[in-house]
Design a protein around this motif. Structure first.
Motif, PDB file in Angstrom:
ATOM      1  N   THR A  50       0.836  -1.195   0.000  1.00 57.17           N
ATOM      2  CA  THR A  50       0.000   0.000   0.000  1.00 57.17           C
ATOM      3  C   THR A  50       0.872   1.248   0.000  1.00 57.17           C
ATOM      4  N   ASP A  51       0.607   2.165  -0.925  1.00 55.93           N
ATOM      5  CA  ASP A  51       1.315   3.442  -0.998  1.00 55.93           C
ATOM      6  C   ASP A  51       0.302   4.583  -0.866  1.00 55.93           C
ATOM      7  N   THR A  52       0.736   5.695  -0.312  1.00 52.50           N
ATOM      8  CA  THR A  52      -0.108   6.879  -0.209  1.00 52.50           C
ATOM      9  C   THR A  52       0.097   7.751  -1.442  1.00 52.50           C
ATOM     10  N   LEU A  53      -0.973   7.979  -2.211  1.00 52.74           N
ATOM     11  CA  LEU A  53      -0.874   8.828  -3.393  1.00 52.74           C
ATOM     12  C   LEU A  53      -0.899  10.306  -3.015  1.00 52.74           C
ATOM     13  N   THR A  54      -1.815  10.670  -2.124  1.00 50.98           N
ATOM     14  CA  THR A  54      -1.889  12.064  -1.703  1.00 50.98           C
ATOM     15  C   THR A  54      -2.643  12.189  -0.388  1.00 50.98           C
ATOM     16  N   GLY A  86       2.504   6.575 -10.172  1.00 49.36           N
ATOM     17  CA  GLY A  86       3.503   5.545 -10.432  1.00 49.36           C
ATOM     18  C   GLY A  86       4.814   6.101 -10.947  1.00 49.36           C
ATOM     19  N   GLY A  87       4.887   7.425 -11.136  1.00 54.14           N
ATOM     20  CA  GLY A  87       6.114   8.010 -11.674  1.00 54.14           C
ATOM     21  C   GLY A  87       6.843   8.896 -10.705  1.00 54.14           C
ATOM     22  N   GLY A  88       6.581   8.709  -9.412  1.00 51.81           N
ATOM     23  CA  GLY A  88       7.212   9.560  -8.417  1.00 51.81           C
ATOM     24  C   GLY A  88       6.163  10.344  -7.660  1.00 51.81           C
ATOM     25  N   LYS A  89       6.404  11.640  -7.457  1.00 53.50           N
ATOM     26  CA  LYS A  89       5.462  12.484  -6.745  1.00 53.50           C
ATOM     27  C   LYS A  89       4.207  12.706  -7.588  1.00 53.50           C
TER      28      LYS A  89
END
Length: 239
Positions: A50-54, A86-89
């Motif tokens: 799980t990653d936080t997008l914003t 998926g490309g960084g920030k």
């Protein structure tokens, strides 16, 4: 609250997410997009990571992939476009020409550029990054609070209101036509459709969750007036 359940066949499993209040689940390519009270998460179904997008959107309500590399997310209030996923920030930009005084609680996409969302009794279309009011649907939906919206890849638009159902055709430019309204007098007997995502089977059958039951129907058959809707008892436990 707490976690998100995944249903496959007759089995139910949990994703194993940290304890939180989860608002919605959507899709972006091969990921699940999950909204919490203060963040938008990306869940990799293959690895369980799980990653936080914003965390820049206040109370996300729903999300939709436009099929053109962007994820559109409703906040409290406003509509936001997420890019560079998926490309960084991740880049977060508030969409222009959208109402900022009401909350968008339902949104749907066919995954190929057509997105529709609802505010109160009005439908909006998002096409080629432009938002417009679907004025062609206004006379039919006036006074009917919309609970959920579904854009079918087969070219149909469904809007479930608290007291009825709108079914129409939708073209590649998000213009609706052949608009029909169904209510208690014409066979729509569901009690209070929920603010929840509709699901569509491979054969085009659309499922709606209601307060006490679930309903399925084929939009193409309803528009030809030759198929009754099907009511099934809600599974237990029923959220």
């Amino acid at each position: 609250n707490g976690d998100i359940a995944a249903v496959e066949g007759d089995s139910v499993s949990w994703l194993g997410l940290p304890y939180d209040k989860y608002q919605f689940v959507s899709h972006y390519k091969d990921r699940l997009i999950i909204g919490t009270r203060g963040s938008v998460l990306s869940y990799d179904t293959a690895t369980g990571k799980t990653d936080t997008l914003t965390q820049d959107i206040v109370r996300p309500w729903c999300a939709a992939d436009d099929g053109q590399g962007h994820l559109w997310v409703s906040g409290n209030p406003g509509l936001y476009r997420l890019s560079d996923i998926g490309g960084g920030k991740v880049s977060v930009e508030q969409a222009k020409s959208t109402p900022t005084t009401l909350v968008i609680t339902t949104m749907s996409t066919d995954g190929h550029g057509r997105i529709c969302f609802a505010l109160g009794d009005s439908l909006f279309a998002l096409h080629n990054n432009q938002v417009r009011v679907m004025t062609e649907a206004l006379p039919t939906l006036k006074g009917h609070e919309i609970r959920s919206v579904h854009v079918s890849p087969q070219g149909f638009l469904v809007a479930a209101a608290i007291d009825g159902l709108m079914v129409a055709r939708i073209d590649d430019s998000c213009q609706a036509s052949d608009i029909h309204w169904f209510d208690a007098q014409s066979g729509f007997t569901m009690i209070e459709p929920l603010t929840a995502t509709m699901a569509e089977d491979g054969d085009g059958t659309v499922w709606i969750a209601g307060l006490e039951d679930m309903m399925s129907f084929r939009p193409d058959m309803l528009l030809h007036d030759n198929q009754e809707t099907t009511i099934v008892e809600a599974p237990r436990p029923w959220w």
